[in-house]
Design a protein around this motif. Sequence first.
Motif, mmCIF file in Angstrom:
data_model
loop_
_atom_site.group_PDB
_atom_site.id
_atom_site.type_symbol
_atom_site.label_atom_id
_atom_site.label_comp_id
_atom_site.label_asym_id
_atom_site.label_seq_id
_atom_site.Cartn_x
_atom_site.Cartn_y
_atom_site.Cartn_z
ATOM 1 N N LEU A 1 3.270 -18.711 8.006
ATOM 2 C CA LEU A 1 4.603 -19.872 6.368
ATOM 3 C C LEU A 1 4.081 -19.389 5.400
ATOM 4 C CD1 LEU A 1 5.167 -23.369 7.875
ATOM 5 C CD2 LEU A 1 6.602 -21.515 8.987
ATOM 6 N N HIS A 2 5.488 -18.403 4.368
ATOM 7 C CA HIS A 2 5.259 -17.744 3.543
ATOM 8 C C HIS A 2 5.968 -18.694 1.906
ATOM 9 C CE1 HIS A 2 9.608 -17.173 3.953
ATOM 10 N NE2 HIS A 2 9.090 -16.433 5.121
ATOM 11 N N ILE A 3 5.267 -18.537 0.638
ATOM 12 C CA ILE A 3 6.198 -18.971 -0.059
ATOM 13 C C ILE A 3 7.798 -18.896 -0.002
ATOM 14 C CG2 ILE A 3 4.084 -18.630 -1.527
ATOM 15 C CD1 ILE A 3 5.941 -16.560 -3.108
ATOM 16 N N GLY A 4 8.074 -18.040 0.538
ATOM 17 C CA GLY A 4 9.946 -18.798 0.260
ATOM 18 C C GLY A 4 10.282 -19.768 1.002
ATOM 19 N N ASN A 5 8.771 -20.402 2.101
ATOM 20 C CA ASN A 5 9.427 -21.283 3.147
ATOM 21 C C ASN A 5 9.531 -22.401 2.545
ATOM 22 O OD1 ASN A 5 7.490 -19.518 6.195
ATOM 23 N ND2 ASN A 5 10.219 -20.251 5.682
ATOM 24 N N TYR A 6 8.354 -22.116 1.453
ATOM 25 C CA TYR A 6 7.847 -23.550 0.861
ATOM 26 C C TYR A 6 8.357 -23.571 -0.473
ATOM 27 C CZ TYR A 6 5.325 -25.820 -2.554
ATOM 28 O OH TYR A 6 4.276 -27.436 -3.625
ATOM 29 N N GLU B 1 19.226 -20.849 1.631
ATOM 30 C CA GLU B 1 20.424 -20.190 1.413
ATOM 31 C C GLU B 1 20.419 -19.670 3.372
ATOM 32 O OE1 GLU B 1 22.318 -18.298 -1.977
ATOM 33 O OE2 GLU B 1 21.903 -16.636 -0.544
ATOM 34 N N ASP B 2 19.913 -19.111 3.919
ATOM 35 C CA ASP B 2 19.577 -18.540 4.691
ATOM 36 C C ASP B 2 20.414 -19.978 6.161
ATOM 37 O OD1 ASP B 2 17.520 -19.444 5.178
ATOM 38 O OD2 ASP B 2 16.290 -18.084 6.394
ATOM 39 N N GLN B 3 20.612 -20.857 5.983
ATOM 40 C CA GLN B 3 20.271 -22.512 6.774
ATOM 41 C C GLN B 3 22.046 -22.048 6.876
ATOM 42 O OE1 GLN B 3 19.056 -22.460 9.557
ATOM 43 N NE2 GLN B 3 17.767 -20.889 9.195
ATOM 44 N N LYS C 1 16.144 -7.859 0.561
ATOM 45 C CA LYS C 1 16.468 -8.315 1.704
ATOM 46 C C LYS C 1 15.672 -10.223 1.656
ATOM 47 C CE LYS C 1 16.764 -4.958 4.850
ATOM 48 N NZ LYS C 1 15.789 -3.799 4.875
ATOM 49 N N LYS C 2 15.724 -11.553 2.327
ATOM 50 C CA LYS C 2 14.551 -11.925 1.983
ATOM 51 C C LYS C 2 13.220 -11.736 2.283
ATOM 52 C CE LYS C 2 15.954 -14.375 5.953
ATOM 53 N NZ LYS C 2 16.319 -14.815 7.346
ATOM 54 N N MET C 3 12.578 -13.015 1.543
ATOM 55 C CA MET C 3 11.196 -12.908 2.401
ATOM 56 C C MET C 3 11.110 -12.978 3.758
ATOM 57 S SD MET C 3 7.879 -14.887 0.708
ATOM 58 C CE MET C 3 7.812 -13.273 -0.958
ATOM 59 N N SER C 4 10.980 -12.786 5.223
ATOM 60 C CA SER C 4 11.092 -13.179 6.256
ATOM 61 C C SER C 4 9.280 -13.025 6.481
ATOM 62 C CB SER C 4 12.071 -12.606 7.189
ATOM 63 O OG SER C 4 12.309 -12.856 8.259
ATOM 64 N N TYR D 1 11.556 -25.470 20.032
ATOM 65 C CA TYR D 1 11.865 -24.804 21.114
ATOM 66 C C TYR D 1 13.484 -23.880 20.379
ATOM 67 C CZ TYR D 1 11.823 -27.922 25.329
ATOM 68 O OH TYR D 1 10.927 -28.276 25.842
ATOM 69 N N HIS D 2 13.771 -24.209 18.299
ATOM 70 C CA HIS D 2 13.663 -22.868 18.327
ATOM 71 C C HIS D 2 12.463 -21.188 18.027
ATOM 72 C CE1 HIS D 2 17.100 -25.400 16.263
ATOM 73 N NE2 HIS D 2 17.880 -24.809 16.344
ATOM 74 N N ALA D 3 11.943 -21.970 18.085
ATOM 75 C CA ALA D 3 10.997 -20.905 18.373
ATOM 76 C C ALA D 3 10.507 -19.799 19.362
ATOM 77 C CB ALA D 3 9.636 -20.717 17.701
HETATM 78 P P1 TYM Z 1 12.969 -21.322 9.238
HETATM 79 O O1 TYM Z 1 11.998 -21.161 10.024
HETATM 80 O O2 TYM Z 1 13.423 -19.840 9.606
HETATM 81 O O3 TYM Z 1 12.572 -20.822 7.783
HETATM 82 C C1 TYM Z 1 12.457 -22.540 7.062
HETATM 83 C C2 TYM Z 1 12.813 -22.515 5.642
HETATM 84 O O4 TYM Z 1 12.267 -21.395 5.014
HETATM 85 C C3 TYM Z 1 13.786 -21.840 4.473
HETATM 86 N N1 TYM Z 1 13.381 -20.199 4.354
HETATM 87 C C4 TYM Z 1 13.709 -19.833 2.734
HETATM 88 N N2 TYM Z 1 13.401 -20.127 2.249
HETATM 89 C C5 TYM Z 1 13.535 -19.441 0.233
HETATM 90 N N3 TYM Z 1 14.103 -18.178 0.900
HETATM 91 C C6 TYM Z 1 13.370 -17.400 1.775
HETATM 92 N N4 TYM Z 1 12.644 -16.157 1.178
HETATM 93 C C7 TYM Z 1 13.129 -17.747 2.647
HETATM 94 N N5 TYM Z 1 12.963 -17.476 3.738
HETATM 95 C C8 TYM Z 1 12.849 -18.815 5.006
HETATM 96 C C9 TYM Z 1 14.580 -21.667 5.797
HETATM 97 O O5 TYM Z 1 15.976 -21.731 4.730
HETATM 98 C C10 TYM Z 1 14.252 -23.204 6.136
HETATM 99 O O6 TYM Z 1 15.060 -24.085 5.392
HETATM 100 N N6 TYM Z 1 17.010 -22.291 12.000
HETATM 101 C C11 TYM Z 1 16.042 -22.966 10.874
HETATM 102 C C12 TYM Z 1 14.989 -24.225 11.292
HETATM 103 C C13 TYM Z 1 16.183 -25.169 12.075
HETATM 104 C C14 TYM Z 1 16.172 -26.621 10.726
HETATM 105 C C15 TYM Z 1 17.047 -27.634 11.851
HETATM 106 C C16 TYM Z 1 16.475 -26.415 10.110
HETATM 107 C C17 TYM Z 1 15.901 -25.776 13.749
HETATM 108 N N7 TYM Z 1 16.666 -27.222 13.422
HETATM 109 C C18 TYM Z 1 17.623 -28.265 11.540
HETATM 110 C C19 TYM Z 1 17.130 -27.558 9.292
HETATM 111 C C20 TYM Z 1 17.607 -28.964 10.467
HETATM 112 C C21 TYM Z 1 15.069 -22.254 10.958
HETATM 113 O O7 TYM Z 1 14.491 -21.085 11.388
HETATM 114 O O8 TYM Z 1 13.980 -22.164 9.272
#
Ligand code: TYM
Length: 329
Positions: free
Chosen positions: A17-22, A150-152, A196-199, A45-47
């Motif tokens: 997990l990275h600071i983008g997730n946080y 935003e990516d979600q 590109k987004k942090m990933s 199960y998504h992973a």
């Molecule tokens: P995941 O695991 O890719 O990312 C977790 C959360 O981190 C956010 N995120 C970011 N935010 C800002 N900048 C970034 N570079 C960045 N990268 C990731 C994601 O938007 C997310 O909020 N499909 C989802 C997980 C999921 C979920 C759900 C979320 C499964 N079921 C139901 C909400 C509700 C995912 O892959 O997130």
Amino acid sequence: METKKTIFSGVQPSGSLHIGNYLGAIAQWVEMQKDYNSIFCVVDYHAITVRQDPKRFGEQILDVVKTYLAAGIDPKKSIIFQQSHVTAHTELAWILNCAGARVADLNKMTQFKEKVGESKESAGVGLFDYPVLMAADILLYNTDVVPVGEDQKQHVELTRDLAKRFNNAYGEVFKIPDVKMQKEGARIMGLDDPLKKMSKSATSPANYIALTDTPEAAAKKIMRAVTDSGAEIKYDKEEKPAIANLLNIYSLLSGKNVKDLEKEFKGKGYGDFKKGLAEVVGNFLADFQKKYNQYGDKDIKDILEHGAKRARPIAEETLRRVKEKMGII
Ligand code: TYM
């Protein structure tokens, strides 16, 4: 009477997990858990829509929970659980596959398109269907608000469509959830490419600052981060996307606003600015990791077990109502 609204969100245990997730997701959950019924899931199960190493997967799951706790999610206030522990998620996903989701919807999903590129035909069906499982996650808990990066957003929009379609076809069951994103921080960009987004799945670790990076390693990445032409520290997303991203991270982690940072670094170069940022990031990581390292695996497993016990009845009740509407006896 219970008047609090419900939030639901999740993170995949698919790598560091990275600071983008946080900054994009987890930090806003911490704020929101005070005012909402909060449910935070580790979406294992998504992973598995991409291959995970069976030797490390369990650890990755526990690490996500440790991240939640270190960030400030309180398991006494919020439900923290693992998706696969509540079987209603996959059951509802199947039902939504049949009663709502269309191939054309899923074909529009930009995240899927980005992930598979040219090789769509050889992509796993699970990866294609992933947003339907996400819709099931959200809809099972009568969720009002989904705080995500935003990516979600597109996935939450699809969730709304699937819920409305089901309700229209079979009668009212699902609440229609809203998406919530941070004003700043919803899209933290890669250090090696500010377009590109942090990933987590980036090919190079130079792309992201992992929450488990040492302050020294993070400082190195920051000093090597791509910058823009010119020398001025100015927030301009169009002209200076790299500096804008770094300013954003600086601002969110230090609590200083961007305008003040521009003033603070007026007349100074990128080097000084990056040193300042490295210090802020380093302090944040040191503090975060102190908390992160205090949890043992047993504590985490107990939290997950307790969380599943609380999540299960809510999810099963929604599933029961869905089945009833469909005549599944
Ligand atoms: P995941 O695991 O890719 O990312 C977790 C959360 O981190 C956010 N995120 C970011 N935010 C800002 N900048 C970034 N570079 C960045 N990268 C990731 C994601 O938007 C997310 O909020 N499909 C989802 C997980 C999921 C979920 C759900 C979320 C499964 N079921 C139901 C909400 C509700 C995912 O892959 O997130």
